[in-house]
Write an enzyme that holds these catalytic residues in place. Structure first.
Site, mmCIF file in Angstrom:
data_model
loop_
_atom_site.group_PDB
_atom_site.id
_atom_site.type_symbol
_atom_site.label_atom_id
_atom_site.label_comp_id
_atom_site.label_asym_id
_atom_site.label_seq_id
_atom_site.Cartn_x
_atom_site.Cartn_y
_atom_site.Cartn_z
ATOM 1 N N ASP A 55 0.838 -1.201 0.000
ATOM 2 C CA ASP A 55 0.000 0.000 0.000
ATOM 3 C C ASP A 55 0.875 1.254 0.000
ATOM 4 O O ASP A 55 0.534 2.265 -0.633
ATOM 5 C CB ASP A 55 -0.919 -0.004 1.227
ATOM 6 C CG ASP A 55 -2.043 -1.012 1.087
ATOM 7 O OD1 ASP A 55 -2.453 -1.285 -0.056
ATOM 8 O OD2 ASP A 55 -2.524 -1.521 2.115
ATOM 9 N N ASN A 131 -4.504 8.774 1.592
ATOM 10 C CA ASN A 131 -4.816 8.213 2.914
ATOM 11 C C ASN A 131 -5.325 9.287 3.872
ATOM 12 O O ASN A 131 -6.429 9.228 4.351
ATOM 13 C CB ASN A 131 -3.559 7.600 3.551
ATOM 14 C CG ASN A 131 -3.409 6.121 3.263
ATOM 15 O OD1 ASN A 131 -4.305 5.512 2.695
ATOM 16 N ND2 ASN A 131 -2.291 5.557 3.659
ATOM 17 N N ASP A 159 -1.906 16.929 20.564
ATOM 18 C CA ASP A 159 -0.754 16.729 19.670
ATOM 19 C C ASP A 159 -1.061 17.131 18.235
ATOM 20 O O ASP A 159 -0.197 17.632 17.524
ATOM 21 C CB ASP A 159 -0.330 15.246 19.675
ATOM 22 C CG ASP A 159 0.461 14.890 20.926
ATOM 23 O OD1 ASP A 159 0.667 15.797 21.762
ATOM 24 O OD2 ASP A 159 0.847 13.718 21.074
ATOM 25 N N TYR A 172 -3.411 5.210 9.350
ATOM 26 C CA TYR A 172 -3.115 5.938 10.593
ATOM 27 C C TYR A 172 -4.403 6.201 11.388
ATOM 28 O O TYR A 172 -4.435 6.087 12.612
ATOM 29 C CB TYR A 172 -2.404 7.242 10.227
ATOM 30 C CG TYR A 172 -1.763 8.005 11.357
ATOM 31 C CD1 TYR A 172 -1.494 7.409 12.586
ATOM 32 C CD2 TYR A 172 -1.387 9.330 11.188
ATOM 33 C CE1 TYR A 172 -0.882 8.113 13.613
ATOM 34 C CE2 TYR A 172 -0.773 10.045 12.203
ATOM 35 C CZ TYR A 172 -0.528 9.434 13.415
ATOM 36 O OH TYR A 172 0.077 10.139 14.431
ATOM 37 N N ASN A 173 -5.469 6.540 10.667
ATOM 38 C CA ASN A 173 -6.750 6.824 11.315
ATOM 39 C C ASN A 173 -7.167 5.705 12.261
ATOM 40 O O ASN A 173 -7.643 5.951 13.364
ATOM 41 C CB ASN A 173 -7.815 7.035 10.234
ATOM 42 C CG ASN A 173 -9.217 7.055 10.799
ATOM 43 O OD1 ASN A 173 -9.611 8.016 11.453
ATOM 44 N ND2 ASN A 173 -9.973 5.983 10.576
ATOM 45 N N LYS A 174 -6.962 4.454 11.834
ATOM 46 C CA LYS A 174 -7.370 3.318 12.676
ATOM 47 C C LYS A 174 -6.521 3.268 13.946
ATOM 48 O O LYS A 174 -7.038 3.036 15.033
ATOM 49 C CB LYS A 174 -7.276 1.997 11.903
ATOM 50 C CG LYS A 174 -7.770 0.837 12.731
ATOM 51 C CD LYS A 174 -7.787 -0.457 11.986
ATOM 52 C CE LYS A 174 -8.335 -1.562 12.880
ATOM 53 N NZ LYS A 174 -7.500 -1.799 14.084
HETATM 54 P P1 NAP Z 1 5.302 3.111 6.593
HETATM 55 O O1 NAP Z 1 5.394 3.769 7.935
HETATM 56 O O2 NAP Z 1 6.495 2.461 6.026
HETATM 57 O O3 NAP Z 1 4.116 1.990 6.601
HETATM 58 C C1 NAP Z 1 2.872 2.226 7.076
HETATM 59 C C2 NAP Z 1 2.044 0.942 7.041
HETATM 60 O O4 NAP Z 1 0.706 1.334 6.727
HETATM 61 C C3 NAP Z 1 2.465 -0.117 6.014
HETATM 62 O O5 NAP Z 1 2.326 -1.383 6.603
HETATM 63 C C4 NAP Z 1 1.438 0.067 4.902
HETATM 64 O O6 NAP Z 1 1.122 -1.129 4.207
HETATM 65 C C5 NAP Z 1 0.227 0.488 5.700
HETATM 66 N N1 NAP Z 1 -0.783 1.230 4.935
HETATM 67 C C6 NAP Z 1 -0.608 2.243 4.057
HETATM 68 N N2 NAP Z 1 -1.799 2.647 3.597
HETATM 69 C C7 NAP Z 1 -2.730 1.880 4.190
HETATM 70 C C8 NAP Z 1 -4.145 1.815 4.111
HETATM 71 N N3 NAP Z 1 -4.837 2.653 3.348
HETATM 72 N N4 NAP Z 1 -4.786 0.918 4.894
HETATM 73 C C9 NAP Z 1 -4.106 0.072 5.693
HETATM 74 N N5 NAP Z 1 -2.771 0.069 5.812
HETATM 75 C C10 NAP Z 1 -2.095 0.976 5.060
HETATM 76 O O7 NAP Z 1 4.784 4.257 5.601
HETATM 77 P P2 NAP Z 1 4.225 4.164 4.135
HETATM 78 O O8 NAP Z 1 4.205 2.738 3.682
HETATM 79 O O9 NAP Z 1 4.922 5.174 3.331
HETATM 80 O O10 NAP Z 1 2.721 4.634 4.396
HETATM 81 C C11 NAP Z 1 2.409 5.930 4.843
HETATM 82 C C12 NAP Z 1 1.194 5.780 5.703
HETATM 83 O O11 NAP Z 1 1.586 5.253 6.948
HETATM 84 C C13 NAP Z 1 0.493 7.061 6.062
HETATM 85 O O12 NAP Z 1 -0.406 7.468 5.047
HETATM 86 C C14 NAP Z 1 -0.226 6.683 7.341
HETATM 87 O O13 NAP Z 1 -1.553 6.256 7.092
HETATM 88 C C15 NAP Z 1 0.559 5.501 7.856
HETATM 89 N N6 NAP Z 1 1.060 5.802 9.201
HETATM 90 C C16 NAP Z 1 0.574 5.083 10.223
HETATM 91 C C17 NAP Z 1 0.942 5.366 11.512
HETATM 92 C C18 NAP Z 1 0.367 4.565 12.630
HETATM 93 O O14 NAP Z 1 -0.436 3.668 12.357
HETATM 94 N N7 NAP Z 1 0.698 4.893 13.869
HETATM 95 C C19 NAP Z 1 1.844 6.402 11.780
HETATM 96 C C20 NAP Z 1 2.323 7.131 10.695
HETATM 97 C C21 NAP Z 1 1.923 6.831 9.397
HETATM 98 P P3 NAP Z 1 2.109 -1.883 3.223
HETATM 99 O O15 NAP Z 1 2.971 -2.726 4.110
HETATM 100 O O16 NAP Z 1 1.193 -2.687 2.376
HETATM 101 O O17 NAP Z 1 2.892 -0.866 2.451
#
Ligand code: NAP
Length: 277
Positions: A55, A131, A159, A172-174
């Site tokens: 993703d 996203n 924050d 991230y939302n989840k």
């Molecule tokens: P990353 O930090 O390397 O990976 C973020 C994870 O989120 C990966 O496992 C990715 O899946 C998964 N992901 C991305 N889009 C998703 C979606 N729509 N639904 C479910 N899982 C999803 O960063 P990245 O791969 O560049 O992705 C950036 C995204 O990370 C941001 O848009 C944000 O949503 C997310 N994020 C999450 C958190 C958190 O959960 N605390 C914090 C910061 C950012 P894949 O393994 O398939 O690539």
């Protein structure tokens, strides 16, 4: 197979992340399309963008081609587990090729987010997010007014704030405690990031889902540096006077797949796994 002229060939771009498996698959697809009559490989103005990785890779592909959303359809291949933007796993690449050979241009489209940042000098910066977009204050607690469709809703302290798309609701939302939205629901979700809630300071506390016609505005009450994240990219802005969030008038489109995995199957596969019923 019929010989096609350059103009009638489907233009395909292939992009892959750095994983060995992804690069190997990209080479296989590249060789297949290079020798195909119906397809033309090009990174410029493609009709179809094949993203190989996960993703995260699809997010990068989206931003590479976000100015061409009217013409581009995406296909995601996951070289790991089942993803949310990836209809195919790496071992299903032959099915993907069969589907592309019989493709009639059908697509499935989902809403994306338009974010407009207005700086205190009046300068505006507009971005699109697949996203979510988050805003956080660097130096101290973020204090900002949340205005929903011109209703001064609450003064937020904490924050930061995330505004996500339906397809971003599982990202991230989840993690922030937001709800999961089916991607066909045209709505945005505002989710708090560690809000201060006590006898003095009050926010709603739960996430808010707003419909297509409404807009969200965040008005920071303090000068200073703010970090704005748009999907996988981060920007620092000084002195933001307002951030506006709306559903964009463009959508992201995917090549419609006959064996499209149900959204709830993906949610179950990602977050629950198998269980004894
Ligand atoms: P990353 O930090 O390397 O990976 C973020 C994870 O989120 C990966 O496992 C990715 O899946 C998964 N992901 C991305 N889009 C998703 C979606 N729509 N639904 C479910 N899982 C999803 O960063 P990245 O791969 O560049 O992705 C950036 C995204 O990370 C941001 O848009 C944000 O949503 C997310 N994020 C999450 C958190 C958190 O959960 N605390 C914090 C910061 C950012 P894949 O393994 O398939 O690539």
């Amino acid at each position: 197979m019929t010989q096609m002229t350059f103009n009638t060939k489907t233009k395909v771009a292939i992009i892959a992340n750095g994983k060995y498996q992804s690069k190997r698959l990209a080479t296989k697809l590249f060789n297949t399309f290079r020798d195909a009559d119906d397809f033309y490989l090009t990174k410029k103005n493609p009709d179809i963008v094949i993203s190989i990785g996960g993703d995260g890779m699809l997010l990068s592909a989206f931003h590479m081609y976000e100015k061409q959303l009217d013409r581009v359809r995406f296909v995601g291949i996951h070289t790991g587990h089942l993803g949310f933007y990836t209809d195919y796993r790496d071992f299903e690449v032959d099915t993907l090729l069969e589907n592309l050979y019989t493709d009639k241009g059908e697509k499935i489209s989902y809403p994306i987010l338009k974010v407009t940042v207005t700086l205190s000098n009046g300068h505006q910066i507009t971005s699109r997010a697949l996203n979510e977009a988050t805003v956080k204050r660097i130096e101290k607690t973020m204090v900002a007014d949340v205005v929903i469709n011109d209703v001064k809703f609450e003064r937020f302290r904490g924050d930061g704030i995330s505004v996500s798309t339906p397809t971003g609701s599982t990202a991230y939302n989840k993690s922030l405690g937001g709800a999961i939205l089916h991607p066909t629901i045209e709505a945005l979700q505002l989710t708090e990031i560690s809000s201060l809630n006590n006898r003095v300071f009050r926010t709603l506390g739960s996430s808010i889902i707003i419909p297509k016609k409404d807009k969200i505005e965040i008005i920071p009450k303090r000068l200073g540096s703010y970090v704005l994240s748009i999907d996988n990219k981060t920007y620092t802005h000084r002195n933001i006077s307002k951030i506006e969030y709306k559903i964009d008038n463009k959508k992201i489109s995917f090549v419609s797949t006959p064996s499209h995995t149900s959204f709830w199957e993906r949610v179950k596969d990602s977050f629950i796994g198998e269980w004894d019923s």
